[in-house]
Design a protein around this motif. Sequence first.
Motif, PDB file in Angstrom:
ATOM      1  N   GLU A 113       0.836  -1.181   0.054  1.00  0.00           N
ATOM      2  CA  GLU A 113       0.086   0.092  -0.148  1.00  0.00           C
ATOM      3  C   GLU A 113       0.894   1.207  -0.010  1.00  0.00           C
ATOM      4  OE1 GLU A 113      -3.984  -1.758   2.362  1.00  0.00           O
ATOM      5  OE2 GLU A 113      -2.292  -0.423   3.273  1.00  0.00           O
ATOM      6  N   GLU A 114       1.937   1.105   0.746  1.00  0.00           N
ATOM      7  CA  GLU A 114       2.950   2.333   0.710  1.00  0.00           C
ATOM      8  C   GLU A 114       3.942   2.494  -0.278  1.00  0.00           C
ATOM      9  OE1 GLU A 114       2.556   4.747   2.873  1.00  0.00           O
ATOM     10  OE2 GLU A 114       0.892   3.961   3.797  1.00  0.00           O
ATOM     11  N   GLU A 115       3.813   1.515  -1.373  1.00  0.00           N
ATOM     12  CA  GLU A 115       4.601   1.240  -2.432  1.00  0.00           C
ATOM     13  C   GLU A 115       6.072   1.173  -2.142  1.00  0.00           C
ATOM     14  OE1 GLU A 115       3.579   4.461  -5.167  1.00  0.00           O
ATOM     15  OE2 GLU A 115       1.472   3.454  -5.402  1.00  0.00           O
ATOM     16  N   LYS A 116       6.276   0.309  -0.898  1.00  0.00           N
ATOM     17  CA  LYS A 116       7.809   0.205  -0.725  1.00  0.00           C
ATOM     18  C   LYS A 116       8.197  -0.976  -1.286  1.00  0.00           C
ATOM     19  CE  LYS A 116       8.280   3.539   1.950  1.00  0.00           C
ATOM     20  NZ  LYS A 116       9.513   4.599   1.683  1.00  0.00           N
ATOM     21  N   PRO A 117       9.483  -1.129  -1.948  1.00  0.00           N
ATOM     22  CA  PRO A 117       9.986  -2.476  -2.422  1.00  0.00           C
ATOM     23  C   PRO A 117      10.044  -3.473  -1.498  1.00  0.00           C
ATOM     24  CG  PRO A 117      11.346  -0.683  -2.704  1.00  0.00           C
ATOM     25  CD  PRO A 117      10.060  -0.160  -2.121  1.00  0.00           C
ATOM     26  N   TYR A 118       9.601  -4.861  -1.344  1.00  0.00           N
ATOM     27  CA  TYR A 118       9.811  -5.599  -0.430  1.00  0.00           C
ATOM     28  C   TYR A 118      10.339  -7.083  -1.186  1.00  0.00           C
ATOM     29  CZ  TYR A 118       5.484  -7.762  -1.620  1.00  0.00           C
ATOM     30  OH  TYR A 118       4.330  -8.425  -2.426  1.00  0.00           O
ATOM     31  N   PHE A 119      11.036  -7.762  -0.458  1.00  0.00           N
ATOM     32  CA  PHE A 119      11.440  -9.161  -0.808  1.00  0.00           C
ATOM     33  C   PHE A 119      11.452 -10.207   0.123  1.00  0.00           C
ATOM     34  CE2 PHE A 119      15.229  -6.594   0.540  1.00  0.00           C
ATOM     35  CZ  PHE A 119      15.810  -7.644   1.107  1.00  0.00           C
ATOM     36  N   LEU A 120      10.932 -11.558  -0.296  1.00  0.00           N
ATOM     37  CA  LEU A 120      10.859 -12.603   0.463  1.00  0.00           C
ATOM     38  C   LEU A 120      12.204 -13.218   0.675  1.00  0.00           C
ATOM     39  CD1 LEU A 120       7.588 -13.949  -0.875  1.00  0.00           C
ATOM     40  CD2 LEU A 120       7.858 -12.159   1.025  1.00  0.00           C
ATOM     41  N   LEU A 121      12.822 -13.466   1.954  1.00  0.00           N
ATOM     42  CA  LEU A 121      13.915 -14.200   2.341  1.00  0.00           C
ATOM     43  C   LEU A 121      13.734 -15.497   2.579  1.00  0.00           C
ATOM     44  CD1 LEU A 121      16.563 -11.918   3.758  1.00  0.00           C
ATOM     45  CD2 LEU A 121      16.643 -13.000   1.704  1.00  0.00           C
ATOM     46  N   ALA A 122      14.091 -16.718   2.242  1.00  0.00           N
ATOM     47  CA  ALA A 122      13.890 -18.068   2.847  1.00  0.00           C
ATOM     48  C   ALA A 122      14.629 -18.277   3.881  1.00  0.00           C
ATOM     49  CB  ALA A 122      14.473 -19.287   1.759  1.00  0.00           C
ATOM     50  N   GLY A 123      14.151 -18.377   5.093  1.00  0.00           N
ATOM     51  CA  GLY A 123      14.783 -18.135   6.668  1.00  0.00           C
ATOM     52  C   GLY A 123      15.655 -19.339   6.937  1.00  0.00           C
ATOM     53  N   ARG A 124      14.829 -20.438   6.813  1.00  0.00           N
ATOM     54  CA  ARG A 124      15.587 -21.677   7.153  1.00  0.00           C
ATOM     55  C   ARG A 124      16.263 -22.333   6.194  1.00  0.00           C
ATOM     56  NH1 ARG A 124      15.550 -20.791  12.478  1.00  0.00           N
ATOM     57  NH2 ARG A 124      13.719 -19.847  13.245  1.00  0.00           N
ATOM     58  N   THR A 125      17.275 -22.923   6.409  1.00  0.00           N
ATOM     59  CA  THR A 125      18.040 -23.615   5.327  1.00  0.00           C
ATOM     60  C   THR A 125      17.575 -25.069   5.292  1.00  0.00           C
ATOM     61  OG1 THR A 125      19.998 -24.249   6.852  1.00  0.00           O
ATOM     62  CG2 THR A 125      20.318 -22.264   5.289  1.00  0.00           C
ATOM     63  N   ALA A 126      16.812 -25.603   6.130  1.00  0.00           N
ATOM     64  CA  ALA A 126      16.425 -27.140   6.217  1.00  0.00           C
ATOM     65  C   ALA A 126      15.151 -26.880   5.356  1.00  0.00           C
ATOM     66  CB  ALA A 126      16.046 -27.407   7.592  1.00  0.00           C
ATOM     67  N   GLY A 127      14.620 -25.873   4.903  1.00  0.00           N
ATOM     68  CA  GLY A 127      13.504 -25.776   4.136  1.00  0.00           C
ATOM     69  C   GLY A 127      12.127 -25.560   4.879  1.00  0.00           C
ATOM     70  N   GLY A 128      10.935 -25.918   4.093  1.00  0.00           N
ATOM     71  CA  GLY A 128       9.635 -25.625   4.854  1.00  0.00           C
ATOM     72  C   GLY A 128       9.366 -24.352   4.933  1.00  0.00           C
ATOM     73  N   ASN A 129       9.998 -23.320   4.319  1.00  0.00           N
ATOM     74  CA  ASN A 129       9.862 -21.918   4.302  1.00  0.00           C
ATOM     75  C   ASN A 129       8.378 -21.694   3.793  1.00  0.00           C
ATOM     76  OD1 ASN A 129      12.264 -20.990   5.941  1.00  0.00           O
ATOM     77  ND2 ASN A 129      12.977 -21.657   3.967  1.00  0.00           N
ATOM     78  N   LYS A 130       7.583 -20.758   4.654  1.00  0.00           N
ATOM     79  CA  LYS A 130       6.234 -20.541   3.924  1.00  0.00           C
ATOM     80  C   LYS A 130       6.096 -18.809   3.572  1.00  0.00           C
ATOM     81  CE  LYS A 130       4.166 -24.691   4.966  1.00  0.00           C
ATOM     82  NZ  LYS A 130       4.648 -25.064   6.408  1.00  0.00           N
ATOM     83  N   ARG A 131       5.423 -18.874   2.632  1.00  0.00           N
ATOM     84  CA  ARG A 131       5.028 -17.382   2.303  1.00  0.00           C
ATOM     85  C   ARG A 131       4.221 -16.692   3.055  1.00  0.00           C
ATOM     86  NH1 ARG A 131       6.068 -16.658  -3.175  1.00  0.00           N
ATOM     87  NH2 ARG A 131       4.080 -15.449  -3.351  1.00  0.00           N
ATOM     88  N   PRO A 132       4.214 -15.299   3.288  1.00  0.00           N
ATOM     89  CA  PRO A 132       2.942 -14.927   4.179  1.00  0.00           C
ATOM     90  C   PRO A 132       1.867 -14.861   3.536  1.00  0.00           C
ATOM     91  CG  PRO A 132       4.917 -13.229   3.663  1.00  0.00           C
ATOM     92  CD  PRO A 132       5.150 -14.563   2.910  1.00  0.00           C
ATOM     93  N   SER A 133       0.585 -14.923   3.984  1.00  0.00           N
ATOM     94  CA  SER A 133      -0.649 -14.900   3.386  1.00  0.00           C
ATOM     95  C   SER A 133      -1.132 -14.096   2.376  1.00  0.00           C
ATOM     96  CB  SER A 133      -1.787 -15.249   4.244  1.00  0.00           C
ATOM     97  OG  SER A 133      -1.793 -13.930   5.087  1.00  0.00           O
TER      98      SER A 133
END
Length: 132
Positions: free
Chosen positions: A88-108
């Motif tokens: 909404e504020e038009e700020k660039p964002y990016f998603l980082l995979a936090g856990r190297t073991a996997g199973g990282n989920k995206r925000p809803s």
Amino acid sequence: MLRVMAIRLFVSFDFDHDEDLRNLLIGQAKNPDSPFAVADWSVREPETGNWQEKIRGRIRQVGQVAVICGQNTDSATGVAAEVRIAREEEKPYFLLAGRTAGGNKRPSTALSTDKMYRWTWENLKTLIEGGR
């Protein structure tokens, strides 16, 4: 040598499960060649009242938003709100995979086109510099 001003970064993360990852990112911001500084404005308070407006004000003051994705991020309502507010504020964002073991989920509230990037120092610097 002219040093470029570091990008102010808001970090969105699941406070209940991924605070350790946020701490790692804050540590990386202290590297001498870091192109970013973390604006550490995490709020841990009940989702009542004007907490979203507080977050909106903080997001307005940064250049970008890093979203750390862990194994429970898809159910983290605070992260979902922060991603929505960043858009909404038009700020660039990016998603980082936090856990190297996997199973990282995206925000809803992440868009289907939002790519989740592997968290390496080189990737992080590239993302901060706009490489997406």
